[in-house]
Design a protein around this motif. Sequence first.
Motif, PDB file in Angstrom:
ATOM      1  N   SER A  49       0.852  -1.197   0.000  1.00 48.72           N
ATOM      2  CA  SER A  49       0.000   0.000   0.000  1.00 48.72           C
ATOM      3  C   SER A  49       0.884   1.241   0.000  1.00 48.72           C
ATOM      4  O   SER A  49       2.099   1.141  -0.100  1.00 48.72           O
ATOM      5  CB  SER A  49      -0.921  -0.017   1.231  1.00 48.72           C
ATOM      6  N   GLY A  50       0.265   2.392   0.089  1.00 49.73           N
ATOM      7  CA  GLY A  50       1.009   3.648   0.047  1.00 49.73           C
ATOM      8  C   GLY A  50       1.051   4.208  -1.362  1.00 49.73           C
ATOM      9  O   GLY A  50       0.085   4.070  -2.112  1.00 49.73           O
ATOM     10  N   ASP A  51       2.195   4.805  -1.724  1.00 52.33           N
ATOM     11  CA  ASP A  51       2.290   5.497  -3.012  1.00 52.33           C
ATOM     12  C   ASP A  51       2.603   4.537  -4.152  1.00 52.33           C
ATOM     13  O   ASP A  51       3.689   4.561  -4.735  1.00 52.33           O
ATOM     14  CB  ASP A  51       3.347   6.601  -2.920  1.00 52.33           C
TER      15      ASP A  51
ATOM     16  N   ILE B 143       4.883  -0.624   2.751  1.00 53.86           N
ATOM     17  CA  ILE B 143       4.247   0.669   2.513  1.00 53.86           C
ATOM     18  C   ILE B 143       5.250   1.554   1.779  1.00 53.86           C
ATOM     19  O   ILE B 143       6.366   1.775   2.260  1.00 53.86           O
ATOM     20  CB  ILE B 143       3.818   1.337   3.838  1.00 53.86           C
ATOM     21  N   VAL B 144       4.854   2.004   0.606  1.00 53.83           N
ATOM     22  CA  VAL B 144       5.777   2.771  -0.224  1.00 53.83           C
ATOM     23  C   VAL B 144       5.608   4.263   0.035  1.00 53.83           C
ATOM     24  O   VAL B 144       4.482   4.774   0.086  1.00 53.83           O
ATOM     25  CB  VAL B 144       5.530   2.450  -1.719  1.00 53.83           C
ATOM     26  N   LEU B 145       6.749   4.946   0.217  1.00 50.24           N
ATOM     27  CA  LEU B 145       6.712   6.393   0.454  1.00 50.24           C
ATOM     28  C   LEU B 145       7.346   7.099  -0.744  1.00 50.24           C
ATOM     29  O   LEU B 145       8.488   6.808  -1.108  1.00 50.24           O
ATOM     30  CB  LEU B 145       7.495   6.741   1.723  1.00 50.24           C
TER      31      LEU B 145
END
Lengths: 190, 403
Positions: B232-234, B295-297
């Motif tokens: 999830s995330g970016d 989780i991608v930032l």
Amino acid sequence: MPTPSPAKARSQRPGTKVNSLQDEIDRLTERFGTERKALIPILQEIKKRHHIISGYAMQCVADRLSISPAEVYGVVSFYSFLHEEYQGRIVIRLCRTISCDMAGKDAIARQLQNDLGIKFGETTDDGKFSLEWANCVGMCDRGPAILVNEQVFTHVTPEKVQEIIQACIKMYEKTPDLFKKNGHSHEHSK
Amino acid sequence: MNIRNEVTFSTIRPRDGLKAALEKSRTEVVDDILRSGLKGRGGAGFPTGIKWKLAAEEKADEKYIICNADEGEPGTFKDRVIFSEWADLVFEGMTIAGYAVGAKTGIIYLRGEYGYLRQALEDKLAARHQEGLLGDKIMGKEGVSFDIHIHMGCGAYVCGEESALIESLEGKRGEARNRPPFPVAKGLFGKPTVVNNVETLAWVAAIFALGPDWFKHVGTEKSSGYKLLSISGDVAKPGVYEFPMGTKISAILKTAGADRPKAAVVGGASGILVPAKDFKRAICFEDVSTGGSVIVLSEDRDFLDILENFQEFFADESCGQCTICRLGNVKLLEGIRLLKEGRCTTKHLQKLCTLGAAMQAASKCGLGQASPNMFLSVLQHFKGEVLGRPQAEDHFANKRKAS
């Protein structure tokens, strides 16, 4: 005629509300037992039906399970889904954890507060709605997410907030008992 | 259901694994799991076969199999998808575990937030009873009986820790126990208990359907098999993915369509921050371990916002029995807010890092031990980005404006 059980005998008396709560707890101990492991299921049922676990209820449960009321209070105050104060029939929990945060939960939070007229941790005066934060509800791929009682709404946008509230009110008016029972198993998504 | 690539579970026919397992002796079943190299998919990575072997060797009138479905780690949602799509495999894994260690009772500890999954699971359990896959004489085999109950959690992250989960099942506050004794010796109600993650149990069913060697030959030497990741995330395509253990983070991010990634949070709030320069590292127990959360930032994210969110989470979820975790998490949160306000001295920051190290060493359970990870991780890689932030009343900014 068979002799009625003590629980039945009490329920036949024209009782006050307090007595009916005692009877209800008796029936719950018949279902879950009187061992310590029955404590949380009993408290979950009381919360589901009455939207509050009052000090009196905690004392009754302690009495039936032969444990100290302090032990019961310790459990009620530990778990975020049990509550010693009254909560609305409809509890709206907005996920505040990272992925929902990154997906824009702040705007949803503001709109929920505006439309319900309450802040997080509060209940509306008519007792219908409570607004709470939730830690990660496991919908990180479809945030922002909110739990409404046991239903989950995903990809919530600020303009969908009013829609969700209206849907809750409609459901509540149609079947006021609905939220006293098991809730729903449906999931709503865009 | 946002399953993004081919997942092995879709190819497994329910019953195949159970049938294959019941044709073997109990010892052979444990040996097969040992041979497969399966390790706990909840994140800790303890070898499943050893856990089973220890529980099987215990002498007791009652033993328990617990399925840990208290999936609360931020960014993890694979267990929800497994229960929605392949619940039968989990039930089969539990039944096989029960057969292997000699337990007749299985309990699913389902987190309260997943209450909407319960009815479907109850229906499936009832159907399995009808088909003779639960209850007495499972698949007609004499002496093999097993039953599964569902227990609802009440919204406490710490109950994902196995001894806290057991306390909760016993009707108490979810506070972790001292170990030893370990649950395999003295668990639920003092009886030998195996606690396995949802995904681990589903892999058990898959391993018996396809054979332990099939599993052993996938992945790396120390981390066999596949892993489900919740991404999830970016990213353009968030969801659940299956990758062989040992897959590089860069490959995973590419598949999920990461948007200008600056770093990835692997393992949730308890995990670590992997900066872009380390994306060549691999997801496996010997390198970057995770219970499934990625989780991608992107470059637009501020690490202090992320840290503040994680630290609020821990300050809220600490069970409170260890002083260092109860107060340490509040102190770290205050420190992050000082950094955000541009008022944290280097000396104070050093003290916070010492505090973080002490929390890792002195907390009783995984929650406290892991809670400062992200804070320390961000400081290790991005200290320059978090120090010297502008203050609300910024003396230097005002000065510039005046001139």
